[in-house]
Design a protein around this motif. Structure first.
Motif, PDB file in Angstrom:
ATOM      1  N   SER A   1       6.467   5.944  -5.988  1.00 19.94           N
ATOM      2  CA  SER A   1       6.623   4.663  -5.320  1.00 19.94           C
ATOM      3  C   SER A   1       8.095   4.433  -4.996  1.00 19.94           C
ATOM      4  O   SER A   1       8.972   5.039  -5.588  1.00 19.94           O
ATOM      5  CB  SER A   1       6.073   3.543  -6.194  1.00 19.94           C
ATOM      6  OG  SER A   1       6.765   3.485  -7.411  1.00 19.94           O
ATOM      7  N   VAL A   2       8.315   3.532  -4.054  1.00 19.52           N
ATOM      8  CA  VAL A   2       9.666   3.204  -3.610  1.00 19.52           C
ATOM      9  C   VAL A   2       9.813   1.689  -3.646  1.00 19.52           C
ATOM     10  O   VAL A   2       8.924   0.963  -3.203  1.00 19.52           O
ATOM     11  CB  VAL A   2       9.907   3.719  -2.170  1.00 19.52           C
ATOM     12  CG1 VAL A   2      11.287   3.333  -1.679  1.00 19.52           C
ATOM     13  CG2 VAL A   2       9.700   5.217  -2.097  1.00 19.52           C
ATOM     14  N   ALA A   3      10.930   1.210  -4.173  1.00 24.25           N
ATOM     15  CA  ALA A   3      11.169  -0.233  -4.242  1.00 24.25           C
ATOM     16  C   ALA A   3      11.295  -0.806  -2.840  1.00 24.25           C
ATOM     17  O   ALA A   3      11.955  -0.230  -1.984  1.00 24.25           O
ATOM     18  CB  ALA A   3      12.432  -0.524  -5.043  1.00 24.25           C
ATOM     19  N   GLY A   4      10.643  -1.944  -2.624  1.00 26.08           N
ATOM     20  CA  GLY A   4      10.701  -2.622  -1.337  1.00 26.08           C
ATOM     21  C   GLY A   4      11.950  -3.474  -1.215  1.00 26.08           C
ATOM     22  O   GLY A   4      12.561  -3.870  -2.211  1.00 26.08           O
ATOM     23  N   ALA A   5      12.342  -3.772   0.012  1.00 27.60           N
ATOM     24  CA  ALA A   5      13.550  -4.559   0.271  1.00 27.60           C
ATOM     25  C   ALA A   5      13.436  -5.981  -0.268  1.00 27.60           C
ATOM     26  O   ALA A   5      14.421  -6.566  -0.713  1.00 27.60           O
ATOM     27  CB  ALA A   5      13.838  -4.583   1.767  1.00 27.60           C
ATOM     28  N   ASN A   6      12.247  -6.545  -0.238  1.00 25.32           N
ATOM     29  CA  ASN A   6      12.032  -7.926  -0.687  1.00 25.32           C
ATOM     30  C   ASN A   6      11.264  -7.993  -2.003  1.00 25.32           C
ATOM     31  O   ASN A   6      10.517  -8.929  -2.253  1.00 25.32           O
ATOM     32  CB  ASN A   6      11.280  -8.708   0.394  1.00 25.32           C
ATOM     33  CG  ASN A   6      12.072  -8.810   1.671  1.00 25.32           C
ATOM     34  OD1 ASN A   6      13.273  -9.037   1.622  1.00 25.32           O
ATOM     35  ND2 ASN A   6      11.420  -8.621   2.800  1.00 25.32           N
ATOM     36  N   GLY A   7      11.401  -6.993  -2.820  1.00 23.91           N
ATOM     37  CA  GLY A   7      10.664  -6.927  -4.070  1.00 23.91           C
ATOM     38  C   GLY A   7       9.394  -6.118  -3.887  1.00 23.91           C
ATOM     39  O   GLY A   7       9.045  -5.714  -2.779  1.00 23.91           O
ATOM     40  N   GLY A   8       8.703  -5.853  -4.952  1.00 22.26           N
ATOM     41  CA  GLY A   8       7.484  -5.052  -4.875  1.00 22.26           C
ATOM     42  C   GLY A   8       7.804  -3.586  -4.661  1.00 22.26           C
ATOM     43  O   GLY A   8       8.957  -3.155  -4.745  1.00 22.26           O
ATOM     44  N   PHE A   9       6.755  -2.818  -4.403  1.00 15.72           N
ATOM     45  CA  PHE A   9       6.910  -1.380  -4.225  1.00 15.72           C
ATOM     46  C   PHE A   9       6.019  -0.891  -3.104  1.00 15.72           C
ATOM     47  O   PHE A   9       4.997  -1.494  -2.790  1.00 15.72           O
ATOM     48  CB  PHE A   9       6.518  -0.631  -5.518  1.00 15.72           C
ATOM     49  CG  PHE A   9       7.534  -0.730  -6.593  1.00 15.72           C
ATOM     50  CD1 PHE A   9       8.504   0.242  -6.737  1.00 15.72           C
ATOM     51  CD2 PHE A   9       7.530  -1.797  -7.471  1.00 15.72           C
ATOM     52  CE1 PHE A   9       9.454   0.153  -7.729  1.00 15.72           C
ATOM     53  CE2 PHE A   9       8.470  -1.895  -8.478  1.00 15.72           C
ATOM     54  CZ  PHE A   9       9.437  -0.920  -8.611  1.00 15.72           C
ATOM     55  N   TYR A  10       6.411   0.222  -2.495  1.00 17.72           N
ATOM     56  CA  TYR A  10       5.578   0.952  -1.561  1.00 17.72           C
ATOM     57  C   TYR A  10       5.066   2.179  -2.291  1.00 17.72           C
ATOM     58  O   TYR A  10       5.827   2.863  -2.976  1.00 17.72           O
ATOM     59  CB  TYR A  10       6.394   1.398  -0.337  1.00 17.72           C
ATOM     60  CG  TYR A  10       6.852   0.251   0.528  1.00 17.72           C
ATOM     61  CD1 TYR A  10       5.984  -0.317   1.445  1.00 17.72           C
ATOM     62  CD2 TYR A  10       8.133  -0.255   0.409  1.00 17.72           C
ATOM     63  CE1 TYR A  10       6.394  -1.386   2.244  1.00 17.72           C
ATOM     64  CE2 TYR A  10       8.551  -1.315   1.205  1.00 17.72           C
ATOM     65  CZ  TYR A  10       7.670  -1.872   2.107  1.00 17.72           C
ATOM     66  OH  TYR A  10       8.072  -2.920   2.888  1.00 17.72           O
ATOM     67  N   LEU A  11       3.793   2.464  -2.145  1.00  8.28           N
ATOM     68  CA  LEU A  11       3.207   3.616  -2.812  1.00  8.28           C
ATOM     69  C   LEU A  11       3.565   4.897  -2.079  1.00  8.28           C
ATOM     70  O   LEU A  11       3.571   4.936  -0.847  1.00  8.28           O
ATOM     71  CB  LEU A  11       1.681   3.475  -2.875  1.00  8.28           C
ATOM     72  CG  LEU A  11       1.160   2.263  -3.636  1.00  8.28           C
ATOM     73  CD1 LEU A  11      -0.358   2.181  -3.500  1.00  8.28           C
ATOM     74  CD2 LEU A  11       1.566   2.338  -5.099  1.00  8.28           C
TER      75      LEU A  11
END
Length: 93
Positions: A1-11
């Protein structure tokens, strides 16, 4: 996963390919249950591993099987249903 710019994650993989089992084991040190520790001051505890190890092995296999059938995609869809229709989903679960 990769951290998103506005929080959260991308799988890094498709949500359908990631099982609940993979997630659970990633945060649980590769086993579902903490097996009892053997203590040498008690005859029962001394042989506890031999006594119940097969039970824990069978239970872990069952958990891996069931958790392996549930994908992140399925959980996402279920969560969406719960949020949109909480009463209907909770009574049918």
């Amino acid at each position: 996963s990769v951290a998103g710019a506005n929080g959260g994650f991308y799988l890094a993989r498709d949500a359908q390919e990631i099982s609940l089992c993979v997630i659970f084991l990633a945060v649980r040190d590769e086993q579902f249950f903490n097996k009892p520790k053997e203590h040498f001051d008690s005859p029962i505890s001394l042989h506890l591993g031999a006594l119940v190890d097969h039970v824990f092995t069978d239970a872990e296999y069952a958990m891996e099987t069931v958790f392996g059938l549930v994908s992140v995609r399925q959980l996402t869809l279920r969560l969406r249903d719960i949020i949109q229709k909480p009463d209907a989903v909770l009574t049918s679960a």
